[in-house]
Design a protein around this motif. Structure first.
Motif, mmCIF file in Angstrom:
data_model
loop_
_atom_site.group_PDB
_atom_site.id
_atom_site.type_symbol
_atom_site.label_atom_id
_atom_site.label_comp_id
_atom_site.label_asym_id
_atom_site.label_seq_id
_atom_site.Cartn_x
_atom_site.Cartn_y
_atom_site.Cartn_z
ATOM 1 N N THR A 41 37.671 46.287 41.806
ATOM 2 C CA THR A 41 38.995 46.276 41.205
ATOM 3 C C THR A 41 39.720 45.073 41.788
ATOM 4 O O THR A 41 40.061 45.063 42.978
ATOM 5 C CB THR A 41 39.756 47.575 41.524
ATOM 6 N N LEU A 42 39.907 44.060 40.962
ATOM 7 C CA LEU A 42 40.527 42.822 41.415
ATOM 8 C C LEU A 42 41.741 42.519 40.543
ATOM 9 O O LEU A 42 41.808 41.514 39.845
ATOM 10 C CB LEU A 42 39.503 41.678 41.375
ATOM 11 N N THR A 43 42.705 43.401 40.576
ATOM 12 C CA THR A 43 43.872 43.300 39.706
ATOM 13 C C THR A 43 44.774 42.096 39.955
ATOM 14 O O THR A 43 45.509 41.717 39.048
ATOM 15 C CB THR A 43 44.711 44.590 39.788
ATOM 16 N N PRO A 44 44.758 41.466 41.141
ATOM 17 C CA PRO A 44 45.636 40.299 41.302
ATOM 18 C C PRO A 44 45.233 39.105 40.425
ATOM 19 O O PRO A 44 46.028 38.197 40.236
ATOM 20 C CB PRO A 44 45.501 39.932 42.776
ATOM 21 N N ALA A 45 44.022 39.111 39.902
ATOM 22 C CA ALA A 45 43.568 37.980 39.084
ATOM 23 C C ALA A 45 44.186 38.066 37.693
ATOM 24 O O ALA A 45 44.130 39.101 37.042
ATOM 25 C CB ALA A 45 42.051 37.970 38.985
ATOM 26 N N ASN A 46 44.774 36.953 37.258
ATOM 27 C CA ASN A 46 45.352 36.871 35.920
ATOM 28 C C ASN A 46 44.327 36.361 34.910
ATOM 29 O O ASN A 46 44.558 36.449 33.715
ATOM 30 C CB ASN A 46 46.519 35.871 35.875
ATOM 31 N N HIS A 47 43.239 35.768 35.409
ATOM 32 C CA HIS A 47 42.286 35.072 34.545
ATOM 33 C C HIS A 47 40.858 35.332 35.012
ATOM 34 O O HIS A 47 40.620 35.548 36.202
ATOM 35 C CB HIS A 47 42.530 33.564 34.586
ATOM 36 N N VAL A 48 39.928 35.237 34.059
ATOM 37 C CA VAL A 48 38.499 35.289 34.360
ATOM 38 C C VAL A 48 37.833 34.153 33.592
ATOM 39 O O VAL A 48 38.063 33.999 32.394
ATOM 40 C CB VAL A 48 37.854 36.631 33.940
ATOM 41 N N ILE A 49 37.054 33.360 34.296
ATOM 42 C CA ILE A 49 36.263 32.300 33.658
ATOM 43 C C ILE A 49 34.803 32.705 33.756
ATOM 44 O O ILE A 49 34.286 32.879 34.861
ATOM 45 C CB ILE A 49 36.488 30.938 34.347
ATOM 46 N N TYR A 50 34.164 32.866 32.616
ATOM 47 C CA TYR A 50 32.750 33.227 32.587
ATOM 48 C C TYR A 50 31.912 31.966 32.429
ATOM 49 O O TYR A 50 31.799 31.424 31.348
ATOM 50 C CB TYR A 50 32.446 34.186 31.434
ATOM 51 N N LEU A 51 31.346 31.499 33.540
ATOM 52 C CA LEU A 51 30.394 30.395 33.466
ATOM 53 C C LEU A 51 29.002 30.928 33.160
ATOM 54 O O LEU A 51 28.152 30.199 32.676
ATOM 55 C CB LEU A 51 30.395 29.586 34.763
ATOM 56 N N SER A 52 28.796 32.184 33.467
ATOM 57 C CA SER A 52 27.570 32.872 33.066
ATOM 58 C C SER A 52 27.882 34.355 33.020
ATOM 59 O O SER A 52 28.747 34.843 33.730
ATOM 60 C CB SER A 52 26.411 32.580 34.024
#
Length: 118
Positions: free
Chosen positions: A98-109
Motif C-alpha cells: 500500500t503506497l498511497t503517497p504516490a500520485n503517479h505510476v510509470i510502467y516501464l514493464s
C-alpha cells in the motif's frame, strides 16, 4: 554511459523522464515499475542525480526481505512533502503493498500474466 545518453537511447526512457520532469516540478511522488533487476539500480542512480535527491530512490523487488521491504514502505509514507520515487519490480508491487503517497505510476514493464492481471 552518461545519464543523458542512457535516457536518449530509448524512447521508453525519454518518455519516462519527460513524465518524471513534470512530476518532480510539482513535488509529487511516483512509483516506477521496472522488471529488469540490473536496470533498477541504474535507474535509481539516474533519478537521484537528475533530481538532486539526497539518496537514491528505494527499490523493492524479490530480493528485498520482508522487514527491509516494510521499512522502505514506511519511509516512503513518512517522507517529506517533496519529489520522491520508488522503483518496484512488477511481481513485488502486486503483493500486498500500500503506497498511497504516490500520485503517479510509470510502467516501464509489467508482469504480463493474465491470471495475475485479473
Amino acid at each position: 554511459m552518461p545519464d543523458s545518453d542512457f535516457i536518449a537511447a530509448s524512447a521508453k526512457m525519454r518518455i519516462a523522464f519527460d513524465t518524471l520532469e513534470s512530476i518532480a516540478s510539482r513535488r509529487e511522488r511516483v512509483l516506477v515499475s521496472l522488471d529488469d533487476l540490473d536496470l533498477q539500480p541504474r535507474m535509481a542512480g539516474v533519478i537521484q542525480r537528475r533530481y538532486g535527491m539526497a539518496a537514491p530512490p528505494m527499490i523493492i523487488n524479490g530480493s528485498v526481505a520482508g522487514a527491509t521491504r516494510q521499512g522502505r514502505v514506511d519511509r516512503f509514507h513518512v517522507g517529506p512533502e517533496e519529489f520522491d520515487a520508488m522503483i518496484l519490480s512488477p511481481r513485488a508491487d502486486g503483493v500486498g503493498l500500500t503506497l498511497t503517497p504516490a500520485n503517479h505510476v510509470i510502467y516501464l514493464s509489467r508482469w504480463w500474466n493474465p491470471a495475475v492481471e485479473d
